[in-house]
Motif scaffolding. Structure first.
Motif, PDB file in Angstrom:
ATOM      1  N   ALA A  28      13.041   3.291  -0.559  1.00  0.00           N
ATOM      2  CA  ALA A  28      13.349   4.101   0.697  1.00  0.00           C
ATOM      3  C   ALA A  28      12.100   5.164   0.558  1.00  0.00           C
ATOM      4  CB  ALA A  28      14.812   4.865   0.667  1.00  0.00           C
ATOM      5  N   GLY A  29      11.493   5.278   1.560  1.00  0.00           N
ATOM      6  CA  GLY A  29      10.492   6.249   1.767  1.00  0.00           C
ATOM      7  C   GLY A  29       8.940   5.804   1.366  1.00  0.00           C
ATOM      8  N   VAL A  30       8.865   4.629   0.704  1.00  0.00           N
ATOM      9  CA  VAL A  30       7.547   4.069   0.214  1.00  0.00           C
ATOM     10  C   VAL A  30       6.966   3.665   1.458  1.00  0.00           C
ATOM     11  CG1 VAL A  30       6.376   2.169  -1.124  1.00  0.00           C
ATOM     12  CG2 VAL A  30       8.423   3.536  -2.256  1.00  0.00           C
ATOM     13  N   ILE A  64       7.470  -6.508  -1.538  1.00  0.00           N
ATOM     14  CA  ILE A  64       5.990  -6.546  -1.255  1.00  0.00           C
ATOM     15  C   ILE A  64       5.869  -6.076   0.111  1.00  0.00           C
ATOM     16  CG2 ILE A  64       3.891  -7.634  -0.952  1.00  0.00           C
ATOM     17  CD1 ILE A  64       4.676  -9.246  -3.403  1.00  0.00           C
ATOM     18  N   SER A  65       6.618  -6.550   1.333  1.00  0.00           N
ATOM     19  CA  SER A  65       6.487  -6.110   2.612  1.00  0.00           C
ATOM     20  C   SER A  65       6.608  -4.530   2.800  1.00  0.00           C
ATOM     21  CB  SER A  65       7.400  -6.858   3.554  1.00  0.00           C
ATOM     22  OG  SER A  65       8.420  -6.701   3.146  1.00  0.00           O
ATOM     23  N   ARG A  66       7.537  -4.059   2.303  1.00  0.00           N
ATOM     24  CA  ARG A  66       7.686  -2.729   2.214  1.00  0.00           C
ATOM     25  C   ARG A  66       6.693  -1.864   1.585  1.00  0.00           C
ATOM     26  NH1 ARG A  66      12.234  -1.063   4.038  1.00  0.00           N
ATOM     27  NH2 ARG A  66      14.128  -2.131   3.900  1.00  0.00           N
ATOM     28  N   ILE A  67       6.182  -2.348   0.317  1.00  0.00           N
ATOM     29  CA  ILE A  67       5.107  -1.623  -0.401  1.00  0.00           C
ATOM     30  C   ILE A  67       3.650  -1.463   0.542  1.00  0.00           C
ATOM     31  CG2 ILE A  67       3.700  -1.756  -2.288  1.00  0.00           C
ATOM     32  CD1 ILE A  67       5.968  -2.459  -3.970  1.00  0.00           C
ATOM     33  N   MET A  68       3.521  -2.918   1.105  1.00  0.00           N
ATOM     34  CA  MET A  68       2.527  -3.082   1.944  1.00  0.00           C
ATOM     35  C   MET A  68       2.238  -2.188   3.493  1.00  0.00           C
ATOM     36  SD  MET A  68       0.718  -3.800  -0.643  1.00  0.00           S
ATOM     37  CE  MET A  68      -1.082  -4.092   0.430  1.00  0.00           C
ATOM     38  N   ALA A  69       3.584  -2.025   3.770  1.00  0.00           N
ATOM     39  CA  ALA A  69       3.689  -1.622   5.420  1.00  0.00           C
ATOM     40  C   ALA A  69       2.375  -0.711   5.577  1.00  0.00           C
ATOM     41  CB  ALA A  69       5.194  -0.937   5.341  1.00  0.00           C
ATOM     42  N   GLU A 114      -4.416 -11.558   5.817  1.00  0.00           N
ATOM     43  CA  GLU A 114      -4.853 -12.241   4.406  1.00  0.00           C
ATOM     44  C   GLU A 114      -5.011 -11.567   3.493  1.00  0.00           C
ATOM     45  OE1 GLU A 114      -6.900 -12.665   7.132  1.00  0.00           O
ATOM     46  OE2 GLU A 114      -5.434 -13.700   8.045  1.00  0.00           O
ATOM     47  N   GLU A 115      -5.817 -10.164   3.571  1.00  0.00           N
ATOM     48  CA  GLU A 115      -6.218  -9.197   2.655  1.00  0.00           C
ATOM     49  C   GLU A 115      -5.120  -8.608   2.097  1.00  0.00           C
ATOM     50  OE1 GLU A 115      -8.699  -5.171   2.483  1.00  0.00           O
ATOM     51  OE2 GLU A 115      -9.748  -7.091   3.433  1.00  0.00           O
ATOM     52  N   VAL A 116      -4.036  -8.009   3.081  1.00  0.00           N
ATOM     53  CA  VAL A 116      -2.938  -7.395   2.818  1.00  0.00           C
ATOM     54  C   VAL A 116      -2.012  -8.307   1.898  1.00  0.00           C
ATOM     55  CG1 VAL A 116      -1.066  -5.910   3.778  1.00  0.00           C
ATOM     56  CG2 VAL A 116      -3.134  -5.783   4.854  1.00  0.00           C
ATOM     57  N   ALA A 117      -1.823  -9.305   2.224  1.00  0.00           N
ATOM     58  CA  ALA A 117      -1.120 -10.299   1.607  1.00  0.00           C
ATOM     59  C   ALA A 117      -1.601 -10.123  -0.085  1.00  0.00           C
ATOM     60  CB  ALA A 117      -0.894 -11.520   2.104  1.00  0.00           C
ATOM     61  N   ASN A 139       0.103  -9.050  -3.608  1.00  0.00           N
ATOM     62  CA  ASN A 139       0.153  -9.855  -4.674  1.00  0.00           C
ATOM     63  C   ASN A 139      -0.499  -9.129  -6.160  1.00  0.00           C
ATOM     64  OD1 ASN A 139      -0.253 -13.131  -3.844  1.00  0.00           O
ATOM     65  ND2 ASN A 139       1.276 -11.482  -3.169  1.00  0.00           N
ATOM     66  N   LEU A 140      -1.836  -8.463  -5.846  1.00  0.00           N
ATOM     67  CA  LEU A 140      -2.301  -7.747  -6.883  1.00  0.00           C
ATOM     68  C   LEU A 140      -1.380  -6.635  -7.298  1.00  0.00           C
ATOM     69  CD1 LEU A 140      -5.754  -8.096  -5.619  1.00  0.00           C
ATOM     70  CD2 LEU A 140      -5.149  -9.072  -7.403  1.00  0.00           C
ATOM     71  N   VAL A 141      -1.054  -5.933  -6.274  1.00  0.00           N
ATOM     72  CA  VAL A 141       0.142  -4.573  -6.604  1.00  0.00           C
ATOM     73  C   VAL A 141       1.195  -5.229  -7.716  1.00  0.00           C
ATOM     74  CG1 VAL A 141       1.606  -3.080  -5.723  1.00  0.00           C
ATOM     75  CG2 VAL A 141      -0.486  -3.320  -4.636  1.00  0.00           C
ATOM     76  N   ALA A 142       1.939  -6.372  -7.108  1.00  0.00           N
ATOM     77  CA  ALA A 142       2.698  -7.358  -8.018  1.00  0.00           C
ATOM     78  C   ALA A 142       2.433  -7.334  -9.183  1.00  0.00           C
ATOM     79  CB  ALA A 142       3.241  -8.379  -7.145  1.00  0.00           C
TER      80      ALA A 142
END
Length: 149
Positions: A28-30, A84-89, A96-99, A103-106
Motif C-alpha cells: 500500500a502506497g508504493v 511487480i505491477s504495483r511496484i512498477m505503476a 517491454e522496458e517497464v516489464a 523483473n530486474l527489481v525482482a
C-alpha cells in the motif's frame, strides 16, 4: 470452475498456498510514490515484512513454492500481477522496458530475501535494516528509473 468457487486465480492461489501476507496491504502506497524515489520504500517495505512475526510463515511459503512446479507457476503469475505491477505503476517507458525493469527489481528483492533470510549469509544477515536499505536501494532505483546499459 475457478470462477465458480473463487473470485479469480489470485484467490485460488492464496487458498492453495496460504499466502503469509496480502501483497496489496504490504505494498500500500508504493504505487503512489514518486518512481524516482520509490526504491527506498520498496526495500524498507520488504525488510519490514521479513522482520515481522510473519517471517517463519514467509520462509515456509518460499521453500514450499520453490519445491513445487505448480506452486512456482502460480507464484510467478501472482508476483507479476499483484507485486511487480504495483511496484512498477507509473514508471515511465515502453511496456517491454517497464516489464524488464520490474523483473530486474525482482532479482534484487528476491536475492535479498534469499541471502538475508534463507541462506543467512553474514554479514548481510545480521546487518541493521537501515544499513541494508542504504546498500540495496541504489541498485533497485537504478533498475526502476536509471540507465539499463
Amino acid at each position: 470452475m475457478v470462477h465458480h468457487f473463487f473470485k479469480g486465480k489470485d484467490e485460488l492461489f492464496a487458498h492453495s498456498v496460504e499466502l503469509p501476507a496480502d501483497p496489496e496491504q504490504v505494498l500500500a502506497g508504493v504505487a503512489d510514490a514518486d518512481p524516482d524515489r520509490r526504491a527506498e520504500l520498496i526495500v524498507r517495505t520488504v525488510l519490514r515484512l521479513w522482520e515481522s512475526p510473519a517471517q517463519a510463515a514467509l520462509l515456509a511459503f518460499l521453500r514450499g513454492s520453490i519445491g513445487s512446479k505448480a506452486k512456482t507457476a502460480l507464484l510467478r503469475e501472482m508476483v507479476e500481477r499483484r507485486v511487480i505491477s504495483r511496484i512498477m505503476a507509473s514508471v515511465p517507458g515502453p511496456p517491454e522496458e517497464v516489464a524488464l525493469r520490474g523483473n530486474l527489481v525482482a532479482t534484487q528483492v528476491v536475492g535479498l530475501m534469499m541471502v538475508r533470510y534463507v541462506v543467512r549469509l553474514e554479514p548481510l544477515a545480521s546487518a541493521a535494516p537501515d544499513e541494508v536499505v542504504q546498500l540495496v536501494a541504489h541498485t533497485v532505483q537504478r533498475y526502476l528509473t536509471g540507465p539499463l546499459t
